[in-house]
Design a protein around this motif. Sequence first.
Motif, PDB file in Angstrom:
ATOM      1  N   MET A   1       0.838  -1.204   0.000  1.00 58.05           N
ATOM      2  CA  MET A   1       0.000   0.000   0.000  1.00 58.05           C
ATOM      3  C   MET A   1       0.874   1.255   0.000  1.00 58.05           C
ATOM      4  N   LEU A   2       1.876   1.262   0.878  1.00 61.22           N
ATOM      5  CA  LEU A   2       2.708   2.461   0.990  1.00 61.22           C
ATOM      6  C   LEU A   2       3.594   2.610  -0.235  1.00 61.22           C
ATOM      7  N   ASP A   3       4.108   1.483  -0.753  1.00 61.87           N
ATOM      8  CA  ASP A   3       4.955   1.557  -1.952  1.00 61.87           C
ATOM      9  C   ASP A   3       4.167   2.122  -3.131  1.00 61.87           C
ATOM     10  N   ILE A   4       2.914   1.701  -3.271  1.00 60.75           N
ATOM     11  CA  ILE A   4       2.099   2.199  -4.384  1.00 60.75           C
ATOM     12  C   ILE A   4       1.800   3.685  -4.177  1.00 60.75           C
ATOM     13  N   ARG A   5       1.418   4.035  -2.953  1.00 61.32           N
ATOM     14  CA  ARG A   5       1.087   5.453  -2.693  1.00 61.32           C
ATOM     15  C   ARG A   5       2.300   6.360  -2.821  1.00 61.32           C
ATOM     16  N   ASN A   6       3.474   5.825  -2.456  1.00 57.21           N
ATOM     17  CA  ASN A   6       4.692   6.628  -2.595  1.00 57.21           C
ATOM     18  C   ASN A   6       5.284   6.525  -3.995  1.00 57.21           C
TER      19      ASN A   6
END
Lengths: 159, 283
Positions: free
Chosen positions: B35-40
């Motif tokens: 989730m964080l990798d995609i959002r970042n």
Amino acid sequence: MIGTKSFEAIVNGEQVKLNIPQNLRLIDVLRNYLGLTGTKEGCGEGECGACTVLVDGEPYNSCLLFALQVQNKNILTIEGLASYNNLHPLQESFLEHGAVQCGYCTPGMLLVAKALLDKNPNPTREEIKVAISGNLCRCTGYSKIVDAISAVAEKGVKR
Amino acid sequence: MGVEFYKPQKLEDVLDVLATKKGPLKILAGGTDLMLDIRNKKYEVAGIVDINLLSELKNISVEGEFIKIGSLVTFTQLANSTLLQERVPFLVEAANSVGAPQIRNQGTIGGNIANASPAADSVVPLIALDAICSVLSPLGNRDIPLNQLLCGVGKTRLASDELIVEVKFKLPRKITRSAFVKFGRRNALAIARMSVAILLGLDGNKVNAARVALGAVAPNPFRSLELENMFLNKAMEEIDVDEVIARSSMVVSQALGNRPSAKWKNEAIKGLMRQVLSKIGIM
Ligand SMILES: Cc1cc2nc3c(=O)[nH]c(=O)nc-3n(C[C@H](O)[C@H](O)[C@H](O)COP(=O)(O)OP(=O)(O)OC[C@H]3O[C@@H](n4cnc5c(N)ncnc54)[C@H](O)[C@@H]3O)c2cc1C
Ligand code: FES
Ligand code: FES
């Protein structure tokens, strides 16, 4: 609609069905599509627990979940904790013990406390501290929150 | 935003999606990293392949001389498993060391491996156990040792259409002791994180098997044979604690070379080593 998918789940006891963008987070569906703004976004990175909801009874950070990931699950947000005209015993206890200051962490704290007491009606203070260890509070210094939760445990009030 | 979310119900369907749908595709287990990798915007994704309906990947079992852990087993499940508590307590300690209950509920062992962080907590004891990953692709099944699967910070030898099905390791003999210690929170600077996993097999009082793995010292956790040799074939009370500690500092220095973190990590390891030795009952 192009690019959307149907999202179905039970939220606070009610079946919901919506079309949503496929990469939407659970927190966005709750707040922006269902108007359940009791779920707070603090860090948006899994660190603070303000966005905690219960999925099938267990605490999760709704900022780290894709909504479609919890398709057909049972979701409880803070809006589903009390009944229409009675506060939940945990909510009463938080008020009595001064465990609420700014209130930003409170929905998440109450939900992890509920998940704990549902599984373990008589937790030690240590067990309570572990249960709330994923929830940050900038205001209370935590001990009033632990007091509030153990008071409910001692009364043996369920649910 | 054109991200497709796939929710296959069976392993064959996962393979089918991975083989035929428009990429780049990413497998979604818990999502705590993804989730964080995609959002970042760490990478572009065209599709997310949610494997959570595959309940066959959620079990811990014993088969012959192996313990098998499905890739979707969460940190919470690892921590609560009586089998693991009895036979590989250091894996339980590593799972419990993951910061928050919410993350332990969501994060999986498969995701921890595939994410390939130098500090991945479950990976350190798994490396000590010489764990093997069973992976599946449209071409079939293969087993690959965990230490070969991991090949750098955030890098694995998994093909883009391949998924980890389970991770397995030989059941340690009944008489073993193990311990895991770490310091540093996940979002602390890389320089301020390190972990040690140790497992000793005992014959009476004599050490007849020794495994020592270090995390956040090299691009991926690794076993130090040099340190293991300092325990092997010794009685517990013969183990020279000071020498082990001094040697561990040298091992860390060698691994880090002239990286800036070397100066402080080769000191910090001494404290960490002292802690793990005391936990395992040597001092
Ligand atoms: C607040 C917070 C605290 C954390 N604390 C810790 C900690 O203390 N220790 C620690 O080690 N980690 C920690 N993490 C990192 C993370 O939770 C772990 O790495 C976790 O194990 C990832 O698992 P997941 O199921 O969430 O993976 P996902 O996010 O679903 O996936 C991670 C990566 O692995 C790939 N993947 C997942 N499953 C498979 C599979 N079966 N086959 C092939 N590829 C796969 C995905 O495509 C993705 O690239 C933390 C994360 C957060 C947000
Ligand atoms: S907003 Fe989700 S954990 Fe902070
Ligand atoms: S009451 Fe303000 S963050 Fe907890």
